[in-house]
Design a protein around this motif. Structure first.
Motif, PDB file in Angstrom:
ATOM      1  N   MET A 164     -63.967 -22.189  14.644  1.00  0.00           N
ATOM      2  CA  MET A 164     -63.762 -21.143  13.625  1.00  0.00           C
ATOM      3  C   MET A 164     -62.654 -20.209  14.054  1.00  0.00           C
ATOM      4  O   MET A 164     -62.297 -20.135  15.232  1.00  0.00           O
ATOM      5  CB  MET A 164     -65.042 -20.314  13.469  1.00  0.00           C
ATOM      6  CG  MET A 164     -65.335 -19.437  14.681  1.00  0.00           C
ATOM      7  SD  MET A 164     -66.960 -18.699  14.696  1.00  0.00           S
ATOM      8  CE  MET A 164     -67.954 -20.103  15.164  1.00  0.00           C
ATOM      9  N   GLN A 165     -62.128 -19.491  13.097  1.00  0.00           N
ATOM     10  CA  GLN A 165     -61.344 -18.281  13.385  1.00  0.00           C
ATOM     11  C   GLN A 165     -61.928 -17.162  12.524  1.00  0.00           C
ATOM     12  O   GLN A 165     -62.826 -16.456  12.966  1.00  0.00           O
ATOM     13  CB  GLN A 165     -59.853 -18.511  13.115  1.00  0.00           C
ATOM     14  CG  GLN A 165     -59.210 -19.377  14.204  1.00  0.00           C
ATOM     15  CD  GLN A 165     -57.741 -19.551  14.013  1.00  0.00           C
ATOM     16  OE1 GLN A 165     -57.026 -18.655  13.574  1.00  0.00           O
ATOM     17  NE2 GLN A 165     -57.241 -20.729  14.346  1.00  0.00           N
ATOM     18  N   CYS A 166     -61.450 -17.045  11.275  1.00  0.00           N
ATOM     19  CA  CYS A 166     -61.991 -15.952  10.455  1.00  0.00           C
ATOM     20  C   CYS A 166     -63.464 -16.177  10.145  1.00  0.00           C
ATOM     21  O   CYS A 166     -64.206 -15.236   9.910  1.00  0.00           O
ATOM     22  CB  CYS A 166     -61.174 -15.803   9.176  1.00  0.00           C
ATOM     23  SG  CYS A 166     -61.529 -17.025   7.899  1.00  0.00           S
ATOM     24  N   GLY A 167     -63.895 -17.430  10.086  1.00  0.00           N
ATOM     25  CA  GLY A 167     -65.307 -17.736   9.893  1.00  0.00           C
ATOM     26  C   GLY A 167     -65.758 -17.836   8.450  1.00  0.00           C
ATOM     27  O   GLY A 167     -66.931 -18.102   8.185  1.00  0.00           O
ATOM     28  N   TYR A 168     -64.823 -17.679   7.506  1.00  0.00           N
ATOM     29  CA  TYR A 168     -65.258 -17.683   6.097  1.00  0.00           C
ATOM     30  C   TYR A 168     -65.716 -19.069   5.653  1.00  0.00           C
ATOM     31  O   TYR A 168     -66.636 -19.201   4.863  1.00  0.00           O
ATOM     32  CB  TYR A 168     -64.111 -17.196   5.203  1.00  0.00           C
ATOM     33  CG  TYR A 168     -64.574 -16.632   3.895  1.00  0.00           C
ATOM     34  CD1 TYR A 168     -65.200 -15.392   3.833  1.00  0.00           C
ATOM     35  CD2 TYR A 168     -64.397 -17.334   2.708  1.00  0.00           C
ATOM     36  CE1 TYR A 168     -65.639 -14.871   2.628  1.00  0.00           C
ATOM     37  CE2 TYR A 168     -64.824 -16.815   1.494  1.00  0.00           C
ATOM     38  CZ  TYR A 168     -65.440 -15.578   1.461  1.00  0.00           C
ATOM     39  OH  TYR A 168     -65.876 -15.053   0.266  1.00  0.00           O
ATOM     40  N   CYS A 169     -65.088 -20.102   6.215  1.00  0.00           N
ATOM     41  CA  CYS A 169     -65.473 -21.472   5.861  1.00  0.00           C
ATOM     42  C   CYS A 169     -66.666 -21.957   6.674  1.00  0.00           C
ATOM     43  O   CYS A 169     -67.238 -23.000   6.377  1.00  0.00           O
ATOM     44  CB  CYS A 169     -64.299 -22.409   6.120  1.00  0.00           C
ATOM     45  SG  CYS A 169     -63.926 -22.578   7.887  1.00  0.00           S
ATOM     46  N   CYS A 177     -60.424 -25.466   5.829  1.00  0.00           N
ATOM     47  CA  CYS A 177     -60.352 -24.293   6.699  1.00  0.00           C
ATOM     48  C   CYS A 177     -58.902 -23.830   6.712  1.00  0.00           C
ATOM     49  O   CYS A 177     -58.052 -24.502   7.284  1.00  0.00           O
ATOM     50  CB  CYS A 177     -60.811 -24.644   8.111  1.00  0.00           C
ATOM     51  SG  CYS A 177     -60.541 -23.284   9.277  1.00  0.00           S
ATOM     52  N   ARG A 178     -58.610 -22.721   6.047  1.00  0.00           N
ATOM     53  CA  ARG A 178     -57.230 -22.266   5.963  1.00  0.00           C
ATOM     54  C   ARG A 178     -56.698 -21.790   7.318  1.00  0.00           C
ATOM     55  O   ARG A 178     -55.499 -21.825   7.565  1.00  0.00           O
ATOM     56  CB  ARG A 178     -57.109 -21.147   4.921  1.00  0.00           C
ATOM     57  CG  ARG A 178     -55.693 -20.686   4.620  1.00  0.00           C
ATOM     58  CD  ARG A 178     -54.752 -21.859   4.393  1.00  0.00           C
ATOM     59  NE  ARG A 178     -53.531 -21.526   3.692  1.00  0.00           N
ATOM     60  CZ  ARG A 178     -52.450 -22.294   3.695  1.00  0.00           C
ATOM     61  NH1 ARG A 178     -52.446 -23.438   4.380  1.00  0.00           N
ATOM     62  NH2 ARG A 178     -51.370 -21.957   3.018  1.00  0.00           N
ATOM     63  N   CYS A 179     -57.601 -21.362   8.190  1.00  0.00           N
ATOM     64  CA  CYS A 179     -57.152 -20.963   9.529  1.00  0.00           C
ATOM     65  C   CYS A 179     -56.788 -22.170  10.382  1.00  0.00           C
ATOM     66  O   CYS A 179     -56.188 -22.023  11.435  1.00  0.00           O
ATOM     67  CB  CYS A 179     -58.241 -20.170  10.244  1.00  0.00           C
ATOM     68  SG  CYS A 179     -58.721 -18.658   9.400  1.00  0.00           S
ATOM     69  N   LEU A 229     -59.052 -18.152   2.721  1.00  0.00           N
ATOM     70  CA  LEU A 229     -60.267 -18.629   2.059  1.00  0.00           C
ATOM     71  C   LEU A 229     -61.081 -17.483   1.463  1.00  0.00           C
ATOM     72  O   LEU A 229     -61.691 -17.645   0.416  1.00  0.00           O
ATOM     73  CB  LEU A 229     -61.112 -19.476   3.012  1.00  0.00           C
ATOM     74  CG  LEU A 229     -61.659 -20.720   2.315  1.00  0.00           C
ATOM     75  CD1 LEU A 229     -60.556 -21.553   1.693  1.00  0.00           C
ATOM     76  CD2 LEU A 229     -62.451 -21.570   3.270  1.00  0.00           C
TER      77      LEU A 229
HETATM   78 FE1  FES Z   1     -60.870 -19.133   8.469  1.00  0.00          FE
HETATM   79 FE2  FES Z   1     -61.974 -21.572   8.396  1.00  0.00          FE
HETATM   80  S1  FES Z   1     -62.078 -20.128   9.987  1.00  0.00           S
HETATM   81  S2  FES Z   1     -61.009 -20.475   6.799  1.00  0.00           S
END
Ligand code: FES
Length: 837
Positions: free
Chosen positions: A89-94, A132-134, A333
């Protein structure tokens, strides 16, 4: 109706056609399932229904009646720990959607194959319905494989980032998850015309606000005209759809042809939005063209003279070409979102999905005539930004204005179509380049002329980056904006650099080819950057480089190619950054006005404090993502970690010196670098530090010459940014940068209707971002020397890690086929046309 939700019987008050994701979120207050695309493409809303993963945005509530529904919150599966440990993960939204799908796959795999590692292709196929856009796919592959081997059955392993468990369980709260008592939902009403004066707007709603500029002219299809609020989003959407807008049409400029109708008149030009992260380059206007700005150089005439002479004599060492890049859309995302509330004292409260908590408060204060301490911004988690979420943007303006007329909190969340239309894009470009090598094989002259196309925005700064690489040979560098009636460009991760490198790094490669010299050796000879020298040496020893095929030597359907590209990026920082520490009992609490957009800011601060204070993680708490504390940096320009980590260390040292007594509070500062900065004072919170970060990417591709498909197989990324604070997270940033660079190279292209100016790529099927199956295997190599003058010893990694990737793909395609791509993305049709001559 009744369902079993996360093992508990629940009565639903929902229409049978309501989407399950809305019922879960709005009706039951869950946050794990995210409504990110609403077309079943991204997978962020995935839940299990009777043990089978399903996209809950496409699933009517009636379809789950009487069934077992499990969301990420109700999941208790080893794959969640695996995602946390391997940083999937990065931002974690997905992430909640990914873990639900991955849990089903892991169980299936282990039933059928025992505790073994699945092939990469099987994992990719299982997770193909998720985006996952990140670009955190490398961590996701590793996590799923580890869970299949049973490595996390006992909950073993430390999470790679502080908030990882919140993200894998769906508990992490983003702006789109905020729900305040009495909250209204707002919707922006947008222009259907590309260019018109708006005569009248009629909306059948009590709560509407005007969003037109003072001249009441709309200059692109999709521009905000007004906004309306209602108790539910469905009601607000119905009001917006029923809005009647009376236009007085004005001819629109939808291409860059000379003689196109003017987008601005003389008085309105100065209000043109900017696509630049810094100051706009100066330049006069000629119709819809601003510029050219010519970078002042005593030797630009020499460059022109040498290139013209080389053209006249048809010098084979003069490399020329026109390279183009498509418009790339940020499309984080988590869409742009804001929940605004005015309190009884007239203070403004904003929940905002932003990369710039502090800057957003300052801009809001200015716009709504408040002192900055009366604007309170909260940004607990941010679902990606990449440059598009800086300051106060349209959704925030709409939410704040609507909250005033409603006398209640108002939430505005952009739809995916809005996100893909008017929430940020990297402008398209057309670059004419001429690169001359002399008989000794040295760079003799370089001319770069770039026309940026950022819609109604100006601020193209692309050619200027060609000043910063390959020595001091004479060069003529020109940047222009071609303004059209299309949505405005905005800064996007390394603004200006990817299109520059797309042209420059292919021209350098071509020069090496014509000289018969190894492209890495030639770059090392021309490039004065010592840090990149270390990277060239690393690349030169890679087996994939040593064993690369001779260019254009292959026949047959599938051809392998290896390409290299170098990259250069500025070192930026916010020198006013502070971190405050407060001892509360046996816990040290850290605060600063910064945000974590997925880069791991919380974790970096926590690790620095842990090192300095010798405390275990459970005795450190990082409270960021809100105003009301000391100044922190915006997360733009790769400046967050290099600003905040030294300030955290300074604070820790002060606290250690004073002793960790309960209630003690200290403030640490980001102390200056040795030899200071290039900019004498910080402008808009940004100083330019001394030195350039560097990257060298090597990409191996397989080209299918029958279908025109290019498959990146492996990428090696050499990154020279000095000290790496948190290795796994920095590696993830670089891997994500590679994935986004591959999207830019091969897939991403915004399309606009040439007649109406309407954006056509308004969903994530038509606007294609890389999925897990598009992800190559990646090796990231950090060269950490050369930054001793920097406080903390390290600079930002986010931008330099992505900007050269597309050029390395282009050079790999040339190596494989002998054909040099010039236009991005390298679509199958372009490749087939190119190789067939
Ligand atoms: Fe950012 Fe997947 S961790 S969209």
């Amino acid at each position: 109706m009744k369902i079993m939700l996360n093992g508990v019987p629940v009565l639903l008050d929902a229409g049978r056609d309501d989407a399950t994701v809305d019922v879960l979120r709005d009706g039951l207050g869950l946050t794990g399932a995210k409504a990110a695309c609403r077309t079943g493409v991204c997978g962020a809303c995935t839940v299990m229904v009777d043990g089978t993963p399903q996209a809950s945005c496409l699933l009517p509530a009636a379809a789950v009646e009487g069934r077992q529904v499990t969301t990420a919150e109700g999941l208790d599966h080893p794959v969640q720990r695996a995602f946390a440990v391997h940083d999937g993960m990065q931002c974690g939204y997905c992430t909640p959607g990914f873990v639900v799908e991955a849990a089903a796959f892991v169980d299936r795999w282990r039933d059928e194959h025992g505790d073994t590692t699945p092939p990469r292709e099987r994992i990719a196929a299982a997770l193909a319905g998720h985006l996952c856009r990140c670009g955190a796919y490398a961590g996701i592959y590793a996590a799923v494989a580890a869970a299949c081997r049973g490595e996390h059955d006992d909950g073993a392993g430390a999470p790679a980032r502080v908030e990882a468990m919140d993200k894998v369980t769906g508990r992490a709260r983003y702006t789109t998850d905020v729900r305040l008592d009495g909250q209204f939902e707002g919707v922006i009403i947008r222009s259907a015309r590309a260019h018109a004066r708006v005569v009248e707007v009629k909306v059948d709603g009590a709560h509407t606000v005007d969003l037109l500029p003072p001249d009441r002219v709309v200059r692109y299809a999709g521009q905000p005209v007004a906004a309306v609020a209602a108790p539910t989003r469905g009601q607000a959407l119905a009001l917006a759809e029923g809005a009647r807008i009376v236009y007085d049409p004005i001819p629109a400029a939808l291409d860059d042809a000379p003689g196109a109708p003017p987008v601005y008149d003389e008085s309105s030009r100065r209000h043109a939005p900017s696509s630049s992260e810094g100051l706009n380059l100066p330049g006069g206007w000629n119709g819809n063209v601003k510029g050219p700005f010519t970078m002042a150089s005593r030797r630009s005439r020499t460059a022109r003279r040498r290139i013209e002479a080389a053209r006249r004599r048809a010098d084979p060492l003069l490399v020329t070409g026109t390279f183009t890049t498509a418009v790339q859309v940020h499309t984080p995302l988590e869409p742009h979102a804001c929940v605004a509330r005015w309190d009884d004292r007239g203070d403004l409260h904003l929940h905002l999905s932003t990369q710039t908590v502090g800057l957003a408060a300052e801009q809001a204060a200015k716009r709504w005539d408040l002192t900055v301490d009366r604007v309170h911004v909260v940004t607990d988690h941010v679902g990606g930004g990449f440059g598009a979420k800086a300051g106060i943007t349209a959704e925030a303006v709409a939410a704040v204005e609507l909250a005033r007329v409603c006398g209640a909190p108002v939430r505005v969340v952009l739809s995916r179509a809005e996100e893909l239309t008017d929430a940020g894009n990297r402008p398209g470009t057309r670059t004419d380049i001429a690169l001359l090598t002399d008989a000794r094989g040295d760079l003799a002259a370089l001319a770069v002329d770039v026309r940026g196309r950022g819609g109604v925005a100006v601020g193209s700064a692309v050619a200027v980056f060609a000043r910063l690489m390959y020595g001091t040979a004479p060069r003529l560098l020109r940047d222009s904006d071609v303004v059209t009636n299309e949505p405005p460009g905005t800064p996007f991760r390394g603004p200006g650099a990817p299109p520059m490198l797309w042209a420059l790094e292919q021209a350098v490669d071509e020069a090496a080819h014509r000289l018969g010299e190894d492209p890495v050796a030639l770059r090392r000879r021309w490039d004065g950057n010592r840090k990149r020298h270390a990277l060239y040496d690393w690349v030169a020893g890679l087996p994939v480089w040593l064993d690369r095929p001779a260019t254009g030597s292959q026949t047959g359907r599938f051809r392998r190619g290896v390409g290299v590209a170098a990259a250069n990026w500025a070192y930026m920082l916010d020198p006013a950054t502070e971190v405050e520490l407060e001892v509360r009992g046996d816990v040290v609490v850290a605060r600063t006005t910064v945000q974590d957009i997925g880069t791991g800011t919380r974790t970096v601060i926590a690790e620095v404090l842990g090192e300095e204070l010798g405390l275990p993680p459970e005795r450190i708490r990082v409270e960021i993502g809100r105003t009301g504390t000391v100044h922190g940096p915006p997360s733009i320009g790769s400046r967050t970690t290099t600003s905040v980590a030294p300030a955290a260390r300074d604070a820790a040292r002060r606290l250690r010196a004073q002793g960790l007594a309960d209630g003690r509070r200290v403030v640490g500062r980001r102390r200056g670098d040795r030899r200071g900065y290039i900019t004498p004072v910080a402008v808009a919170g940004m100083a330019l530090g001394r030195g350039f970060s560097g990257a060298v990417h090597v990409t191996e591709v397989e080209v299918d010459t029958r279908l025109g498909v290019i498959r990146p197989l492996r990428v090696w990324a050499g990154i020279a940014v000095g000290h790496i604070y948190t290795e796994r997270l920095a590696r993830g940033q670089c891997e994500g940068g590679i994935v986004q660079g591959i999207g830019y190279a091969l897939h991403e292209e915004r399309h606009v209707d040439p007649v109406t100016g309407a954006v056509l790529t308004t969903n994530l099927e038509d606007y294609r971002i890389p999925g897990i199956g598009d992800t190559p295997e990646m090796v990231v190599h950090f060269h950490q020397d050369g930054w001793d003058h920097v406080n903390g010893g390290g600079v930002g990694v986010g931008e330099v890690s992505t900007i050269g990737v597309a050029a390395s793909v282009g050079n790999a395609v040339h190596n494989a086929t002998g054909w040099r791509p010039r236009d991005l993305p390298i679509r199958p049709d372009r490749l087939l046309e190119g190789i067939r001559g």
